[in-house]
Design a protein around this motif. Structure first.
Motif, PDB file in Angstrom:
ATOM      1  N   MET A   1     -35.490 -18.190  50.588  1.00 39.72           N
ATOM      2  CA  MET A   1     -35.534 -19.637  50.808  1.00 39.72           C
ATOM      3  C   MET A   1     -36.724 -20.021  51.682  1.00 39.72           C
ATOM      4  N   THR A   2     -36.974 -19.240  52.714  1.00 37.65           N
ATOM      5  CA  THR A   2     -38.126 -19.502  53.590  1.00 37.65           C
ATOM      6  C   THR A   2     -39.426 -19.395  52.799  1.00 37.65           C
ATOM      7  N   LEU A   3     -39.519 -18.368  51.972  1.00 35.08           N
ATOM      8  CA  LEU A   3     -40.709 -18.177  51.132  1.00 35.08           C
ATOM      9  C   LEU A   3     -40.903 -19.374  50.202  1.00 35.08           C
ATOM     10  N   CYS A   4     -39.829 -19.796  49.550  1.00 30.02           N
ATOM     11  CA  CYS A   4     -39.905 -20.939  48.629  1.00 30.02           C
ATOM     12  C   CYS A   4     -40.353 -22.204  49.350  1.00 30.02           C
ATOM     13  N   LYS A   5     -39.821 -22.432  50.540  1.00 30.19           N
ATOM     14  CA  LYS A   5     -40.203 -23.619  51.309  1.00 30.19           C
ATOM     15  C   LYS A   5     -41.660 -23.546  51.739  1.00 30.19           C
ATOM     16  N   ASN A   6     -42.059 -22.394  52.258  1.00 29.38           N
ATOM     17  CA  ASN A   6     -43.427 -22.250  52.763  1.00 29.38           C
ATOM     18  C   ASN A   6     -44.469 -22.373  51.665  1.00 29.38           C
ATOM     19  N   LYS A   7     -44.132 -21.897  50.482  1.00 32.47           N
ATOM     20  CA  LYS A   7     -45.100 -21.935  49.381  1.00 32.47           C
ATOM     21  C   LYS A   7     -44.798 -23.049  48.384  1.00 32.47           C
ATOM     22  N   GLU A   8     -43.900 -23.950  48.758  1.00 37.18           N
ATOM     23  CA  GLU A   8     -43.509 -25.080  47.916  1.00 37.18           C
ATOM     24  C   GLU A   8     -43.169 -24.631  46.490  1.00 37.18           C
ATOM     25  N   LEU A   9     -42.374 -23.589  46.409  1.00 34.59           N
ATOM     26  CA  LEU A   9     -41.900 -22.984  45.159  1.00 34.59           C
ATOM     27  C   LEU A   9     -42.993 -22.365  44.308  1.00 34.59           C
ATOM     28  N   ASN A  10     -44.207 -22.337  44.807  1.00 35.40           N
ATOM     29  CA  ASN A  10     -45.302 -21.727  44.058  1.00 35.40           C
ATOM     30  C   ASN A  10     -45.349 -20.239  44.394  1.00 35.40           C
ATOM     31  N   ILE A  11     -44.321 -19.516  43.987  1.00 40.99           N
ATOM     32  CA  ILE A  11     -44.219 -18.098  44.326  1.00 40.99           C
ATOM     33  C   ILE A  11     -44.269 -17.252  43.062  1.00 40.99           C
ATOM     34  N   THR A  12     -44.608 -15.997  43.271  1.00 42.93           N
ATOM     35  CA  THR A  12     -44.632 -15.034  42.165  1.00 42.93           C
ATOM     36  C   THR A  12     -43.544 -13.994  42.404  1.00 42.93           C
ATOM     37  N   LEU A  13     -43.291 -13.212  41.383  1.00 38.85           N
ATOM     38  CA  LEU A  13     -42.315 -12.137  41.521  1.00 38.85           C
ATOM     39  C   LEU A  13     -42.778 -11.144  42.583  1.00 38.85           C
ATOM     40  N   SER A  14     -44.080 -10.881  42.646  1.00 40.24           N
ATOM     41  CA  SER A  14     -44.560  -9.943  43.674  1.00 40.24           C
ATOM     42  C   SER A  14     -44.392 -10.490  45.081  1.00 40.24           C
ATOM     43  N   ASP A  15     -44.422 -11.821  45.243  1.00 37.65           N
ATOM     44  CA  ASP A  15     -44.111 -12.417  46.545  1.00 37.65           C
ATOM     45  C   ASP A  15     -42.689 -12.046  46.957  1.00 37.65           C
ATOM     46  N   ILE A  16     -41.779 -12.164  45.996  1.00 29.24           N
ATOM     47  CA  ILE A  16     -40.374 -11.833  46.268  1.00 29.24           C
ATOM     48  C   ILE A  16     -40.230 -10.345  46.568  1.00 29.24           C
ATOM     49  N   GLN A  17     -40.882  -9.527  45.774  1.00 28.42           N
ATOM     50  CA  GLN A  17     -40.773  -8.079  45.953  1.00 28.42           C
ATOM     51  C   GLN A  17     -41.411  -7.600  47.245  1.00 28.42           C
ATOM     52  N   SER A  18     -42.282  -8.406  47.835  1.00 26.61           N
ATOM     53  CA  SER A  18     -42.918  -8.001  49.090  1.00 26.61           C
ATOM     54  C   SER A  18     -42.078  -8.356  50.317  1.00 26.61           C
ATOM     55  N   LEU A  19     -40.991  -9.084  50.117  1.00 23.25           N
ATOM     56  CA  LEU A  19     -40.108  -9.401  51.237  1.00 23.25           C
ATOM     57  C   LEU A  19     -39.470  -8.126  51.779  1.00 23.25           C
ATOM     58  N   SER A  20     -39.395  -8.008  53.082  1.00 21.70           N
ATOM     59  CA  SER A  20     -38.767  -6.817  53.668  1.00 21.70           C
ATOM     60  C   SER A  20     -37.301  -6.721  53.267  1.00 21.70           C
ATOM     61  N   ALA A  21     -36.635  -7.857  53.149  1.00 18.10           N
ATOM     62  CA  ALA A  21     -35.220  -7.858  52.778  1.00 18.10           C
ATOM     63  C   ALA A  21     -35.009  -7.385  51.339  1.00 18.10           C
ATOM     64  N   TYR A  22     -36.006  -7.578  50.480  1.00 14.87           N
ATOM     65  CA  TYR A  22     -35.920  -7.087  49.097  1.00 14.87           C
ATOM     66  C   TYR A  22     -35.835  -5.564  49.098  1.00 14.87           C
ATOM     67  N   SER A  23     -36.732  -4.925  49.842  1.00 16.05           N
ATOM     68  CA  SER A  23     -36.737  -3.460  49.930  1.00 16.05           C
ATOM     69  C   SER A  23     -35.452  -2.940  50.557  1.00 16.05           C
ATOM     70  N   GLU A  24     -34.992  -3.621  51.602  1.00 18.43           N
ATOM     71  CA  GLU A  24     -33.757  -3.210  52.278  1.00 18.43           C
ATOM     72  C   GLU A  24     -32.549  -3.369  51.358  1.00 18.43           C
ATOM     73  N   LEU A  25     -32.530  -4.424  50.582  1.00 18.14           N
ATOM     74  CA  LEU A  25     -31.435  -4.651  49.648  1.00 18.14           C
ATOM     75  C   LEU A  25     -31.391  -3.543  48.598  1.00 18.14           C
ATOM     76  N   LEU A  26     -32.544  -3.200  48.057  1.00 18.30           N
ATOM     77  CA  LEU A  26     -32.598  -2.123  47.059  1.00 18.30           C
ATOM     78  C   LEU A  26     -32.210  -0.782  47.674  1.00 18.30           C
ATOM     79  N   ALA A  27     -32.633  -0.556  48.909  1.00 14.34           N
ATOM     80  CA  ALA A  27     -32.303   0.702  49.581  1.00 14.34           C
ATOM     81  C   ALA A  27     -30.797   0.842  49.786  1.00 14.34           C
ATOM     82  N   LYS A  28     -30.114  -0.260  50.014  1.00 13.75           N
ATOM     83  CA  LYS A  28     -28.666  -0.236  50.231  1.00 13.75           C
ATOM     84  C   LYS A  28     -27.871  -0.281  48.926  1.00 13.75           C
TER      85      LYS A  28
END
Length: 99
Positions: free
Chosen positions: A32-59
């Motif tokens: 949500m923070t990413l979407c707000k900061n980039k005004e929804l102009n995000i890519t899949l790699s933006d999402i995949q670069s989130l630390s929480a994305y990696s942590e979620l996959l690890a768990k």
């Protein structure tokens, strides 16, 4: 299975569920923070670069590919297709021809 082993297994499952839910909530917050900061102009790699994305996959245990594919589908169906088309629609409505 003995009662102790059953109890231990139950605690492990409960811990996993709580842990994965917490990781998911953190991921959602970062997304949500990413979407707000980039005004929804995000890519899949933006999402995949989130630390929480990696942590979620690890768990996710043995479900990493499933979780990753669900997030990718969400991006493609909701963010990339629907929301971006709505943004373009609103921008076109807001464009005023002054000529």
């Amino acid at each position: 299975m003995t009662l102790l082993k059953t109890l231990k297994f139950s605690f492990k499952r409960m811990y996993f569920k709580i842990s994965i839910k917490m990781r998911f909530l953190i991921f959602c917050s970062q997304l949500m923070t990413l979407c707000k900061n980039k005004e929804l102009n995000i890519t899949l790699s933006d999402i995949q670069s989130l630390s929480a994305y990696s942590e979620l996959l690890a768990k996710a245990g043995g479900f990493e590919m499933y979780v990753a594919s669900r997030i990718e589908n969400f991006y493609e169906e909701i963010i990339d297709t629907y929301l971006k088309s709505k943004i373009a629609e609103v921008q076109s409505l807001c464009t005023i021809d002054l000529s």
